[in-house]
Design an enzyme around this catalytic site. Sequence first.
Site, short mmCIF file in Angstrom:
data_model
loop_
_atom_site.label_atom_id
_atom_site.label_comp_id
_atom_site.label_asym_id
_atom_site.label_seq_id
_atom_site.Cartn_x
_atom_site.Cartn_y
_atom_site.Cartn_z
N ALA A 272 0.83 -1.21 0.00
CA ALA A 272 0.00 0.00 0.00
C ALA A 272 0.87 1.26 0.00
CB ALA A 272 -0.92 -0.01 1.21
N ASP B 195 2.44 1.63 -3.34
CA ASP B 195 1.41 2.16 -4.25
C ASP B 195 1.27 3.66 -4.08
OD1 ASP B 195 0.78 -0.17 -5.49
OD2 ASP B 195 -1.01 -0.60 -4.29
N SER C 120 0.67 -4.20 -16.98
CA SER C 120 -0.05 -4.04 -15.72
C SER C 120 -0.97 -2.84 -15.89
CB SER C 120 0.92 -3.83 -14.57
OG SER C 120 1.70 -2.70 -14.81
N LEU C 121 -1.75 -2.57 -14.87
CA LEU C 121 -2.79 -1.55 -15.00
C LEU C 121 -2.47 -0.32 -14.16
CD1 LEU C 121 -5.85 -3.92 -14.59
CD2 LEU C 121 -4.85 -3.09 -16.72
N GLU D 139 -14.05 -7.19 -12.45
CA GLU D 139 -13.51 -8.46 -11.98
C GLU D 139 -12.85 -8.26 -10.62
OE1 GLU D 139 -10.79 -9.92 -14.96
OE2 GLU D 139 -12.14 -9.41 -16.60
N LYS E 199 -10.00 -8.44 -8.12
CA LYS E 199 -8.57 -8.40 -8.39
C LYS E 199 -7.87 -9.32 -7.40
CE LYS E 199 -4.82 -5.11 -9.12
NZ LYS E 199 -3.89 -5.81 -8.23
N ASP F 130 -5.10 -11.49 -5.50
CA ASP F 130 -3.78 -11.08 -5.08
C ASP F 130 -2.85 -12.29 -5.09
OD1 ASP F 130 -2.07 -9.15 -4.28
OD2 ASP F 130 -2.65 -9.17 -2.17
N GLU G 23 -4.36 -15.46 -12.64
CA GLU G 23 -3.64 -15.29 -11.39
C GLU G 23 -3.49 -16.64 -10.69
OE1 GLU G 23 -2.82 -12.15 -11.09
OE2 GLU G 23 -2.22 -11.78 -9.00
N TYR H 184 -8.08 -14.50 -16.23
CA TYR H 184 -8.63 -13.15 -16.39
C TYR H 184 -8.38 -12.54 -17.77
CZ TYR H 184 -3.95 -11.43 -14.91
OH TYR H 184 -2.62 -11.19 -14.79
N LYS I 67 -12.75 -3.22 -16.53
CA LYS I 67 -12.33 -3.29 -17.93
C LYS I 67 -13.49 -2.91 -18.83
CE LYS I 67 -9.21 -7.22 -17.12
NZ LYS I 67 -9.12 -8.69 -17.15
N LYS J 181 -8.31 -0.03 -6.60
CA LYS J 181 -7.86 -0.66 -5.37
C LYS J 181 -8.81 -0.39 -4.20
CE LYS J 181 -3.67 -2.23 -6.60
NZ LYS J 181 -2.43 -1.98 -5.91
N CYS K 149 4.02 26.30 26.94
CA CYS K 149 2.79 25.57 26.61
C CYS K 149 2.04 26.26 25.47
CB CYS K 149 1.92 25.50 27.86
SG CYS K 149 0.28 24.87 27.53
N CYS L 148 -1.42 27.73 27.22
CA CYS L 148 -1.45 28.80 28.23
C CYS L 148 -0.13 29.55 28.32
CB CYS L 148 -1.81 28.22 29.59
SG CYS L 148 -0.50 27.22 30.30
N CYS M 280 3.16 20.82 30.85
CA CYS M 280 2.91 22.22 31.12
C CYS M 280 2.94 22.38 32.64
CB CYS M 280 1.54 22.62 30.58
SG CYS M 280 1.01 24.24 31.11
N CYS N 296 -4.03 24.08 33.38
CA CYS N 296 -4.01 24.34 31.94
C CYS N 296 -5.15 23.65 31.18
CB CYS N 296 -2.67 23.92 31.37
SG CYS N 296 -2.53 24.18 29.62
ZN LIG Z 1 -0.49 25.05 29.59
#
Ligand SMILES: [Zn+2]
Length: 682
Positions: free
Chosen positions: A35, A38, A83-84, A119, A121, A123, A178, A230, A290, A314, A408, A411, A426, A431
């Site tokens: 991922a 990609d 590939s696509l 279709e 896909k 893996d 596949e 496919y 497709k 995807k 901080c 504050c 802080c 706060c």
């Molecule tokens: Zn603070």
Amino acid sequence: MTKSEAKNRITKLKQEIDIHRYNYHVLDKITLSEAALDGLKHELFVLEQSFPDLVTADSPTQRVGGKPLAKFKKVEHSKPMISLFDAFSETDIIDWEERYKNYAASIGLRLPKVEYYCELKLDGLAITLKYENGVLIEGATRGDGKIGEEVTQNIKTIDSIPLKLKAAIPGIIEVRGEAIMHKSVLEKLNKRYAKEGKPLLANTRNAAAGSIRQLDSKVTSSRHLDFYEYDLIAPAQSRLEADSICKSWGFKTVKYNKICTDLKEVFAFHHHWEKHRDQLDYNIDGVVVKINQLDLWDKLGIVGKAPRYAMAYKFAAEQAVTQINDIIWQVGRTGTLTPTAVLTPVSVGGATISRATLHNMDEIDRLGLKIGDTVVIERAGDVIPKVVKVLPNLRSGREKKVTAPQVCPICESPVRQVEGEVAYRCTNKKCYAVALRGLEHFVSKGAMDIDGLGPKIIEQLFNVGLIKDAADLYALRKSDLDNLERFAEKSADNLIQAISERKEIELGRFLYSLGILHIGEESARALAALVISRRLEKGKTLSVSELSRIISRLSAEELSEVADFGPVVSQSIYDWWHDEHSEKLLHKMESLGITLKIVLPKVSAKNNTIFTKSFVLTGSLTSLTRDEAKDKIRALGGKISESVSRLTDYVVAGDDPGSKYDKAKELGIKILNETEFINLIK
Ligand SMILES: [Zn+2]
């Protein structure tokens, strides 16, 4: 981004992608999730689209697969195994449709009503099978798309690959598909391997690839792979027809594949399988869309490495790549400062993410993270997204080191690192509570009156760092809320709507909402009246900066004299308006679009009995709420007071009046019941 910046970025992206691709395709080693990879490829693709002359032949967007391993015999594909292009959103798919339609128009191709064949896909590992006169003569991997690895002996062990077609087909045909490992098979094998002390298979995809791309076909056989068709390289009218031809020859086809007549149906198909993919015994990572009519494939052709007639749509991945734009520090209940990464918004796991938690300074050091870095973020389930990896190779040199704040952010009290602890705190013990109370006050009924922003929501938004001050509310986007618990799509919409409706706000309410010490609703209104009398432009609205200009020019003494404030109240107003923090807040509010409405009393003193009169309300009214009653009185120029005194003109007594009623009696103040009050304000 300038062209030279783009060029730099493209070069770095290419190098980074190549490293991980090599590791994955050639060494079968995962150094970056699919991922995340990609994500990098997508960024590269988008950049190359904006700067087409920066596309080079060696770009990863122009190539597929990896180089064939030397240990295998090479096979040149009769037709490239392309590939696509990837799509990650409906927008990407809509853009694709527009692109191929524009292309068709540009070459004078009149498109018929296009159908889509959707279709699942799968893996696994792409395989092409060559049959001569109906007999399997060769099996090969995709390789680099042009030249693959010959793996005939190995794939012959896959039961679902027919060695001989069920029909006598003369000449040469090719079937592509596949090779996959079923989830149940992986589970069984891993159980056995665990017992035997063998290394476990990482995932079905890796297992399928590893089972085929090795030299001992006995190993392949022991892995119980499966094969789904496919693509058919033989005459057919449509993908649908090609599927049924292959089926009749003895191949497995995915039975869920479906014709969609428009993109709406495509999206529905995609969403359905994204939701239900766990019910399948194989892993799928998206839907391949497709064009069904095969005659259009040749006509539309190929652009770069991929065809115009299909897209890999995807599913949302749990990881994505994005940039760190800033680090902000949130204050927790105990005063602990937690760093949060502000990200370039990116879609992960189906939601748009713009923040990720970093836990503490140690985590930042461990990741080696700098502001400006490209990072991999992960969002599993509804957990707050986190940064899992920094990609230092992609740095431009302008990244900034992260340092813990000295003061901080809420504050401005000093910040200390507690001895023996990772956390910075802080030093102001109140706060967190003070900040929350201020925000709750800001949105409350008498102040900005924003619907749907209860204390719990405020605390949640504060805790995840979405709001540090009141102005931040106006910078909230729906995408910020999508990822939070308790926020259904609708409530997120409603909240954003409610906030934006309060961008133009009545001046008195605004002054009250600021939470200036000692300034209640009535003194806020008195201050508003003073401001109204002093403004230069007599329009119906006032800008925040004009408001600032008017008030900050008044000394505490002047405030006291002109508006009849006591010395404490005057000093408080003066102090607030001469504070750097306030100045920043007001500036931010103005830049986020807050403007102030001027509401003058509608009726003059001559024809109403309420103007300048002082009211006290007690008990509950039945025909209107207390706030509505107050608004009515104010609209007519009356004043509201919380306590009864000799200066009170009317006490409005509803049901179950309290001690104010008795006090009014005692002082002889005019008491109105609800009916009398309604008549008065009519
Ligand atoms: Zn603070």
